[in-house]
Design an enzyme around this catalytic site. Structure first.
Site, PDB file in Angstrom:
ATOM      1  N   GLY A 203       0.815  -1.207   0.000  1.00 55.23           N
ATOM      2  CA  GLY A 203       0.000   0.000   0.000  1.00 55.23           C
ATOM      3  C   GLY A 203       0.844   1.251   0.000  1.00 55.23           C
ATOM      4  N   GLU A 227       5.444  -3.435   1.391  1.00 54.83           N
ATOM      5  CA  GLU A 227       5.825  -2.869   0.104  1.00 54.83           C
ATOM      6  C   GLU A 227       5.099  -1.537  -0.017  1.00 54.83           C
ATOM      7  OE1 GLU A 227       4.571  -2.364  -4.047  1.00 54.83           O
ATOM      8  OE2 GLU A 227       4.617  -4.547  -3.857  1.00 54.83           O
ATOM      9  N   CYS A 264       2.910  -0.386  -8.973  1.00 58.80           N
ATOM     10  CA  CYS A 264       3.998   0.055  -8.098  1.00 58.80           C
ATOM     11  C   CYS A 264       5.338   0.074  -8.821  1.00 58.80           C
ATOM     12  CB  CYS A 264       4.081  -0.825  -6.862  1.00 58.80           C
ATOM     13  SG  CYS A 264       4.251  -2.587  -7.237  1.00 58.80           S
TER      14      CYS A 264
END
Length: 499
Positions: A203, A227, A264
């Site tokens: 997140g 992460e 990401c």
């Protein structure tokens, strides 16, 4: 319905009881549980994808591909569990002539740590959510899982959890081995519960850091495998730019807009030689001309995207290269700055824009690149766009210091699930030195225990000389790997021989 703290405690207690019952399950049994989950998700795919499309604005092809990845991951982990590599079973027999003096019988293996709390991500409603990498790897390790559902796809989370729990029950797994909770109070209580022994999180940096601090502040601090994202810088050498400029810019445009820039691993920075801003604008505008805009995952994420882009474009030394917008389905934005500007204000390189936007940084001379890497924070990935004759060894070495995956002439979007994969990086990319993707992710939720001078019959199966589970064992320094025929392959000095 939001989970109360009382109900959260009951879920964790049930998970701990299930862990105690299932911790000694043999590899075949545990692998079968993972395969049962995979089959159940496949069987329920139509309903799951329909719910996901309603809640996330992601298209059916993307969602089906992500669910396929999730199922593949579960089956790959099942294979890994059956192989038994994760036990790292190591046996040192009694040795009266050992160089340190007489050695006792010592045997070590990895054991599951207990109950794991998992926080799902919004941008991958299958692959990094209820039965994503954290949950799957924790179950593969032999742990129990309590998953905190993401509010961005709560209905999907509930349906997925129902499917998973039913599959585990039908496969004979202990009741409570997996459960799902919702709401902020339950999330905080999950981190605090003394029976929870680790947290997996994917997140935002702010949310992850708050939970990380909470986990560290417990009377018994626990590992927090978070992460938190990253900028994923790409460095283009002068030679590569001269030979492949348009190709590089086209690949860059496709990569930073993939999935509406909600990955990401999106390349958020592109370092290029100076002096061609107009040409870069023209090529990027052309590459983005046919871009099919879509809604972002949630209104909250959309507002965060708008704010981050506006903040960065309002920074001294930053200008707009390709003008986008913040419509319901936003068009991509490309910003531009220089190496001189980022030296003056390194924060320019540290602003994540979670959406279809990226920043081009012009440098005056290739010799600057090494210095510019020193302005970056930890990255999930970094990329070199270079030619074979380029001497980038020093730069590549520096990139390994600041990132978890270094790419050569590729693009970081797309994280395959495999044996050698590493999805992690120095803080703030992650809060650990481990990977959240690939078979190595299983080892996060294990810890080593050594047994000294134990009778053979009282040792765990992977450490017994008879090796009833047929797992790899390192015996007196030499790896022995059982074969399907029941023989043993002995590996010494890099060469495998079969007796």
């Amino acid at each position: 319905m939001t989970t109360t703290v009382h109900d959260l405690n009951a879920s964790v207690d049930a998970a701990h009881a299930a862990f105690e019952k299932g911790r000694a399950a043999d590899p075949g049994t545990r692998a079968a549980w993972l395969e049962a989950i995979a089959a159940a998700l496949e069987n329920d795919a139509d309903a799951l994808v329909e719910i996901a499309a309603q809640e996330t604005h992601l298209g059916e092809p993307r969602l089906r591909g992500e669910l396929k990845r999730t199922v593949f991951q579960l089956r790959l982990f099942a294979t890994e569990v059956r192989d038994g590599e994760h036990f790292d079973a190591t046996i040192d027999h009694v040795d009266a002539d050992w160089g340190m003096g007489p050695r006792p019988d010592l045997r070590r293996l990895n054991v599951p740590i207990g109950v794991v709390g998992v926080f799902g991500a919004s941008n991958f409603p299958f692959a990094f959510s209820v039965m994503g990498g954290d949950s799957a790897s924790a179950l593969a390790a032999g742990c129990a899982v309590v998953h905190k559902a993401h509010d961005g796809h709560r209905n999907l989370a509930l349906r997925t959890a129902e499917t998973v729990i039913a599959a585990l029950d039908a496969a004979g797994a202990p009741s409570g081995l997996f459960s799902l909770v919702t709401g902020r109070s339950a999330a905080e209580a999950l981190v605090d519960h003394p029976a929870v022994k680790a947290i997996g999180f994917t997140g935002s940096t702010a949310g992850g850091r708050a939970l990380f601090n909470r986990a560290a502040a417990r009377p018994e601090p626990i590992p927090f495998f978070g992460e938190l994202g990253g900028i994923n810088a790409v460095f283009v050498t002068e030679n590569a730019w001269a030979v492949r400029r348009d190709e590089i810019l086209s690949g860059y445009a496709a990569s930073f807009t993939m999935g509406m820039g909600q990955f990401c691993t999106k390349p958020g920075l592109l370092f290029v030689p100076a002096g061609q801003a107009d040409g870069v604008r023209q090529v990027l505008s052309g590459a983005l001309a046919d871009f099919a805009a879509a809604r972002l995952l949630s209104p909250r994420l959309h507002e965060g995207y708008r704010q981050s882009v506006q903040d960065l474009r309002g920074t001294t030394g930053v200008e707009v290269l390709v003008e986008g917008d913040f419509d319901e389905a936003p068009a991509p934005t490309v910003l531009h700055t220089t190496s001189a500007a980022v030296r003056s204000d390194p924060s320019i390189l540290r602003q994540e824009m979670f959406g279809p936007a990226s920043l081009v940084v012009e440098y005056g001379d290739e010799s600057e690149l090494l210095e510019l890497t020193g302005l970056l924070e930890g990255q999930l990935t970094t990329t070199l766009q270079a030619e074979p004759e380029d001497d980038v060894s020093e730069l590549a070495a520096r990139l390994t210091d600041i990132s978890g995956r270094v790419l050569w002439n590729g693009w970081p979007t797309g994280v395959t699930v495999s044996y050698a994969q590493h999805h992690g990086g120095p803080y703030p990319a992650t809060t650990s030195a481990t990977t959240s993707v690939g078979t190595a992710a299983i080892r996060r939720f294990l810890r080593p225990v050594a047994y000294q001078s134990f009778p053979e019959g009282r040792l765990p199966e992977p450490l017994q000389d008879a090796n009833p589970w047929r797992v790899p064992q390192r015996v007196d320094g030499v790896w022995q790997r059982p074969t399907r025929q029941g023989q043993t392959a002995v590996q010494t000095a890099g060469t495998e021989v079969r007796p």
